[in-house]
Design a protein around this motif. Structure first.
Motif, PDB file in Angstrom:
ATOM      1  N   ASN A 156      -9.095   4.211  36.224  1.00  0.00           N
ATOM      2  CA  ASN A 156     -10.007   3.382  37.029  1.00  0.00           C
ATOM      3  C   ASN A 156      -9.243   2.658  38.142  1.00  0.00           C
ATOM      4  OD1 ASN A 156     -12.107   4.179  35.446  1.00  0.00           O
ATOM      5  ND2 ASN A 156     -12.411   2.221  34.432  1.00  0.00           N
ATOM      6  N   ARG A 157      -8.040   2.155  37.800  1.00  0.00           N
ATOM      7  CA  ARG A 157      -7.235   1.421  38.785  1.00  0.00           C
ATOM      8  C   ARG A 157      -6.854   2.350  39.944  1.00  0.00           C
ATOM      9  NH1 ARG A 157      -2.245   1.198  39.968  1.00  0.00           N
ATOM     10  NH2 ARG A 157      -1.549   2.368  38.157  1.00  0.00           N
ATOM     11  N   MET A 158      -6.408   3.575  39.615  1.00  0.00           N
ATOM     12  CA  MET A 158      -5.991   4.521  40.661  1.00  0.00           C
ATOM     13  C   MET A 158      -7.175   4.973  41.515  1.00  0.00           C
ATOM     14  SD  MET A 158      -3.374   6.662  38.284  1.00  0.00           S
ATOM     15  CE  MET A 158      -2.667   7.830  39.411  1.00  0.00           C
ATOM     16  N   GLY A 160      -9.853   3.193  42.040  1.00  0.00           N
ATOM     17  CA  GLY A 160     -10.155   2.001  42.831  1.00  0.00           C
ATOM     18  C   GLY A 160      -9.261   1.887  44.057  1.00  0.00           C
ATOM     19  N   GLU A 161      -7.958   2.131  43.866  1.00  0.00           N
ATOM     20  CA  GLU A 161      -7.008   2.069  44.981  1.00  0.00           C
ATOM     21  C   GLU A 161      -7.344   3.136  46.029  1.00  0.00           C
ATOM     22  OE1 GLU A 161      -3.046   2.406  43.356  1.00  0.00           O
ATOM     23  OE2 GLU A 161      -3.208   0.444  42.365  1.00  0.00           O
ATOM     24  N   LYS A 162      -7.656   4.327  45.548  1.00  0.00           N
ATOM     25  CA  LYS A 162      -7.962   5.446  46.441  1.00  0.00           C
ATOM     26  C   LYS A 162      -9.227   5.176  47.259  1.00  0.00           C
ATOM     27  CE  LYS A 162      -8.399  10.457  46.274  1.00  0.00           C
ATOM     28  NZ  LYS A 162      -8.644  11.614  45.441  1.00  0.00           N
ATOM     29  N   SER A 164     -10.570   2.090  47.727  1.00  0.00           N
ATOM     30  CA  SER A 164     -10.554   0.691  48.199  1.00  0.00           C
ATOM     31  C   SER A 164     -11.664  -0.147  47.568  1.00  0.00           C
ATOM     32  CB  SER A 164     -10.647   0.631  49.732  1.00  0.00           C
ATOM     33  OG  SER A 164      -9.623   1.386  50.311  1.00  0.00           O
ATOM     34  N   SER A 166     -12.619  -2.300  43.550  1.00  0.00           N
ATOM     35  CA  SER A 166     -11.957  -2.852  42.361  1.00  0.00           C
ATOM     36  C   SER A 166     -12.146  -1.931  41.154  1.00  0.00           C
ATOM     37  CB  SER A 166     -12.536  -4.231  42.040  1.00  0.00           C
ATOM     38  OG  SER A 166     -13.833  -4.079  41.488  1.00  0.00           O
ATOM     39  N   PRO A 167     -11.209  -1.984  40.184  1.00  0.00           N
ATOM     40  CA  PRO A 167     -11.350  -1.189  38.967  1.00  0.00           C
ATOM     41  C   PRO A 167     -12.670  -1.483  38.238  1.00  0.00           C
ATOM     42  CG  PRO A 167      -9.138  -2.105  39.101  1.00  0.00           C
ATOM     43  CD  PRO A 167      -9.937  -2.715  40.213  1.00  0.00           C
TER      44      PRO A 167
END
Length: 200
Positions: A156-158, A160-162, A164, A166-167
């Protein structure tokens, strides 16, 4: 080919419909002409093949209907002087074959016979693909992006980063995605995405 194949012809051009019906008159292929996809959808056949004029929307509409019904019928697309892109697009959408108009009686009967043979081999896979596509079609653009990330093995974090976001937002999209797809868990959603040819 069995004794009498039903060929459901979908074409908005009345002259071309008449010419195709005339071309196959007296053959083992029985033509039932329809003016547009909605007319065929209202009287959906249980068996047979669809010969659909590729106007950029009809093939997609009919394949979406198959996904909704959970019943796949082979689709042969056709157009006058189709471009390679047009043919490839129709096949990627789910057409089993494509033919260029005008065609001879021998040509179209050959295409129908080949489509019937392919249908026996691909039938269940094409049905699964149609069903899967109808499930994926329910998703928003963002939910599809999350699904692609999940299928790619991202956390989820990755994701989210991809994207833009939040997780936590990814988590919400993920939950909505599972609900809309009728999937009980992520691995089922990934399987559906693969069957829909959304991911490889």
């Amino acid at each position: 080919m069995n004794n009498g194949t039903s060929l459901f012809l979908v074409d908005g051009d009345v002259r071309r419909r008449a010419a195709i019906s005339h071309c196959l008159a007296g053959s083992t292929v029985h033509v039932e002409p329809f003016e547009d996809p909605s007319e065929l959808i209202a009287r959906w056949p249980k068996t047979g093949l669809l010969l659909v004029h590729d106007d950029g929307r009809s093939i997609g509409m009919l394949l979406a209907q198959m996904g909704r019904l959970g019943q796949w019928l082979p689709v042969i697309g056709f157009a006058q002087e189709p471009s390679t892109r047009q043919v490839v697009g129709a096949v990627l959408e789910g057409a089993i074959d494509y033919v260029s108009w005008p065609f001879t009686r021998e040509e179209i009967i050959g295409v129908v016979e080949q489509a019937e043979a392919k249908a026996e081999v691909f039938g269940s896979a094409k049905l699964r693909e149609a069903l899967a596509r109808s499930r994926v079609d329910r998703l928003t653009k963002r939910e599809r992006e999350v699904l692609a990330g999940v299928a790619g093995g991202l956390s989820n974090r990755m994701i989210g980063e991809k994207l833009s976001i939040s997780p936590r937002t990814v988590e919400i999209h993920r939950a909505n995605m599972l609900t809309k797809m009728g999937a009980n868990h992520t691995s089922e959603a990934i399987r559906i995405a693969i069957e829909a040819a959304l991911v490889s």
